[in-house]
Design a protein around this motif. Sequence first.
Motif, mmCIF file in Angstrom:
data_model
loop_
_atom_site.group_PDB
_atom_site.id
_atom_site.type_symbol
_atom_site.label_atom_id
_atom_site.label_comp_id
_atom_site.label_asym_id
_atom_site.label_seq_id
_atom_site.Cartn_x
_atom_site.Cartn_y
_atom_site.Cartn_z
ATOM 1 N N ALA A 158 36.569 62.226 19.524
ATOM 2 C CA ALA A 158 37.711 62.153 18.660
ATOM 3 C C ALA A 158 38.667 60.836 19.581
ATOM 4 C CB ALA A 158 38.515 63.322 17.954
ATOM 5 N N LEU A 159 39.373 61.687 20.833
ATOM 6 C CA LEU A 159 40.126 60.949 21.103
ATOM 7 C C LEU A 159 40.083 59.779 21.568
ATOM 8 C CD1 LEU A 159 43.089 60.990 22.741
ATOM 9 C CD2 LEU A 159 42.096 62.725 24.606
ATOM 10 N N LEU A 160 39.026 59.719 22.691
ATOM 11 C CA LEU A 160 38.068 57.877 22.890
ATOM 12 C C LEU A 160 37.979 57.209 21.998
ATOM 13 C CD1 LEU A 160 36.057 59.393 25.755
ATOM 14 C CD2 LEU A 160 38.279 58.213 25.910
ATOM 15 N N GLY A 161 37.155 58.215 21.198
ATOM 16 C CA GLY A 161 36.530 56.519 19.642
ATOM 17 C C GLY A 161 38.173 56.422 19.026
ATOM 18 N N THR A 162 38.570 56.964 18.733
ATOM 19 C CA THR A 162 40.196 57.018 18.287
ATOM 20 C C THR A 162 40.807 55.437 19.280
ATOM 21 O OG1 THR A 162 41.046 58.842 17.030
ATOM 22 C CG2 THR A 162 41.912 57.135 17.295
ATOM 23 N N VAL A 163 41.139 56.013 20.071
ATOM 24 C CA VAL A 163 41.851 54.773 21.402
ATOM 25 C C VAL A 163 41.133 53.395 21.299
ATOM 26 C CG1 VAL A 163 42.027 54.352 23.830
ATOM 27 C CG2 VAL A 163 42.870 56.650 22.927
ATOM 28 N N PHE A 164 39.150 53.910 21.859
ATOM 29 C CA PHE A 164 38.548 52.509 21.612
ATOM 30 C C PHE A 164 38.531 51.671 20.355
ATOM 31 C CE2 PHE A 164 36.865 54.767 25.287
ATOM 32 C CZ PHE A 164 36.370 52.930 25.591
ATOM 33 N N SER A 165 38.768 52.075 19.073
ATOM 34 C CA SER A 165 38.299 51.542 17.671
ATOM 35 C C SER A 165 39.756 50.413 18.282
ATOM 36 C CB SER A 165 38.242 52.618 16.434
ATOM 37 O OG SER A 165 39.463 53.504 16.563
ATOM 38 N N ILE A 166 41.098 51.377 18.181
ATOM 39 C CA ILE A 166 42.088 50.640 18.055
ATOM 40 C C ILE A 166 42.129 49.799 19.209
ATOM 41 C CG2 ILE A 166 44.781 50.542 19.110
ATOM 42 C CD1 ILE A 166 44.635 54.070 17.648
ATOM 43 N N ALA A 167 41.723 50.181 20.602
ATOM 44 C CA ALA A 167 41.328 48.897 21.333
ATOM 45 C C ALA A 167 40.316 47.843 20.793
ATOM 46 C CB ALA A 167 41.029 49.364 22.751
ATOM 47 N N TYR A 168 39.513 47.797 20.095
ATOM 48 C CA TYR A 168 38.688 46.399 19.724
ATOM 49 C C TYR A 168 39.522 45.725 18.913
ATOM 50 C CZ TYR A 168 33.562 48.763 21.193
ATOM 51 O OH TYR A 168 32.832 48.971 22.023
ATOM 52 N N LEU A 169 40.538 46.459 18.203
ATOM 53 C CA LEU A 169 41.155 45.445 17.148
ATOM 54 C C LEU A 169 41.809 44.984 17.729
ATOM 55 C CD1 LEU A 169 42.190 48.359 13.974
ATOM 56 C CD2 LEU A 169 40.289 46.628 13.737
ATOM 57 N N ILE A 170 42.716 45.611 18.680
ATOM 58 C CA ILE A 170 43.669 44.576 19.693
ATOM 59 C C ILE A 170 42.522 43.464 20.397
ATOM 60 C CG2 ILE A 170 45.211 44.805 21.303
ATOM 61 C CD1 ILE A 170 45.587 47.124 21.039
ATOM 62 N N VAL A 171 42.235 43.135 20.751
ATOM 63 C CA VAL A 171 41.364 42.841 21.419
ATOM 64 C C VAL A 171 40.816 41.319 20.788
ATOM 65 C CG1 VAL A 171 40.692 43.566 23.347
ATOM 66 C CG2 VAL A 171 38.993 43.947 21.978
ATOM 67 N N ARG A 172 40.113 41.980 19.488
ATOM 68 C CA ARG A 172 39.313 41.060 18.694
ATOM 69 C C ARG A 172 39.382 39.776 18.052
ATOM 70 N NH1 ARG A 172 38.483 39.496 13.245
ATOM 71 N NH2 ARG A 172 40.012 40.621 12.101
ATOM 72 N N PRO A 173 40.856 39.212 18.287
ATOM 73 C CA PRO A 173 41.030 37.996 17.984
ATOM 74 C C PRO A 173 41.364 37.284 19.043
ATOM 75 C CG PRO A 173 43.293 39.301 17.551
ATOM 76 C CD PRO A 173 42.351 40.463 18.034
ATOM 77 N N TYR A 174 40.595 37.259 20.156
ATOM 78 C CA TYR A 174 41.259 37.154 21.587
ATOM 79 C C TYR A 174 39.220 36.889 22.206
ATOM 80 C CZ TYR A 174 45.687 37.918 21.591
ATOM 81 O OH TYR A 174 46.912 39.095 21.412
ATOM 82 N N LEU A 175 38.445 36.879 21.046
ATOM 83 C CA LEU A 175 37.010 37.632 21.685
ATOM 84 C C LEU A 175 36.612 35.839 21.125
ATOM 85 C CD1 LEU A 175 36.531 41.774 22.334
ATOM 86 C CD2 LEU A 175 36.248 39.580 23.876
ATOM 87 N N PRO A 176 35.442 35.675 22.132
ATOM 88 C CA PRO A 176 34.642 34.342 21.340
ATOM 89 C C PRO A 176 33.789 35.151 20.224
ATOM 90 C CG PRO A 176 34.801 35.174 24.215
ATOM 91 C CD PRO A 176 34.930 35.609 23.684
ATOM 92 N N ILE A 177 33.738 36.163 19.108
ATOM 93 C CA ILE A 177 32.775 36.550 18.866
ATOM 94 C C ILE A 177 33.197 36.425 17.285
ATOM 95 C CG2 ILE A 177 33.969 38.493 18.458
ATOM 96 C CD1 ILE A 177 31.716 39.685 18.916
ATOM 97 N N ASP A 178 32.533 36.368 16.150
ATOM 98 C CA ASP A 178 31.982 36.083 14.385
ATOM 99 C C ASP A 178 32.061 37.326 14.128
ATOM 100 O OD1 ASP A 178 29.576 36.715 14.346
ATOM 101 O OD2 ASP A 178 28.674 35.101 14.671
ATOM 102 N N ASP A 179 32.624 37.201 12.511
ATOM 103 C CA ASP A 179 32.758 38.621 12.231
ATOM 104 C C ASP A 179 31.698 39.804 12.294
ATOM 105 O OD1 ASP A 179 35.496 38.414 11.659
ATOM 106 O OD2 ASP A 179 34.727 37.214 9.909
ATOM 107 N N VAL A 180 30.249 38.999 11.717
ATOM 108 C CA VAL A 180 29.570 40.017 11.614
ATOM 109 C C VAL A 180 28.966 40.904 13.500
ATOM 110 C CG1 VAL A 180 26.454 40.255 11.583
ATOM 111 C CG2 VAL A 180 28.045 38.439 9.530
#
Length: 329
Positions: A158-180
């Motif tokens: 639960a702890l790691l999943g929460t940390v990683f999901s927030i980390a994904y939200l933070i790094v998404r704008p900087y990654l060359p990746i589409d929404d799908v």
Amino acid sequence: MGAEKPQFWYGILFTFSIAVFSFGIAQLPGFTYVGPLATAIILAFIYRQIFGYPDRLRSGIQFSAKILLRAAIILYGLKLNIDTVFSEGLPLLMKSAIVIALAILLSYTLAKIFKADMTLSMLLGVGTGVCGAAAIAAVAPIIKAKDEDTAVSVGIIALLGTVFSIAYLIVRPYLPIDDVAYGVWSGLSLHELAHVALAAEPAGEESLAFALLAKLSRVFLLVPLCFVFIWYMRRKQSRTGEAKVAFPYFLIGFIVMSLLNSYVLGDIVSLSEGFMTFISHLTTVLLTMAMIALGLNINMRDMAGRASRPFGIILLVSILLSITVYIIK
């Protein structure tokens, strides 16, 4: 005998009361990311360290830990639409199999190398690879894990999943990746269903749909994975002469509920919407009550030394899994 029955119900009421309290705390700022399951385990852990284990309520608490937990896993099957996985998610099944195998094999190998507690490491590997608490709870009786190991594993996931999901939200704008692709990445690599939704929802409906589909393909593989563990444990038992591994019959209930959701409830729209909402809430309540009962078994002095290495291992495994899935998505 007459005194035992009230204590049994008081024990169940005790876990339910803390569950309700956990849901309330989980709505507070900051705790919304943590969720009721992790909050419940934290509260149960704190109670145990301050007041000790409530022995007078043991029968009811153990009922929550065993029976209600299995009931929650059975109802969890209603979250899985097998028809959707087969019709739209077949390409994701192979990637999901790779994710699960990688998480478990890495956890096993690193636990061997660093001499970490193997039971905790395997539970964490399963939770990371499949679907968090539900997967841990399903595999725990097969590998004969202690209740405290199950609770600690769920808390760490639960702890790691929460940390990683927030980390994904933070790094998404900087990654060359589409929404799908981002949705598929989240669904194939994050720990719990709630973590997948947390990370993918801000990217839009299409991203969330593919994220949940990818996650469901991992949930689909929970049952065959359990059969692999049963085969392994029985083979080990035949060599060492250990006690026979009991078949986890609640998995049959999980399969039946999945089939019901896939081929019956989906055709009864007026029933399924309200019914599924109710069942989803009931599943969460039962699972939270079970986590409280398991969390009461955690003794800080006994677990501190055992849990540190598995925690470090599963943190490394989660990072490697995220990188690998990003490459193969």
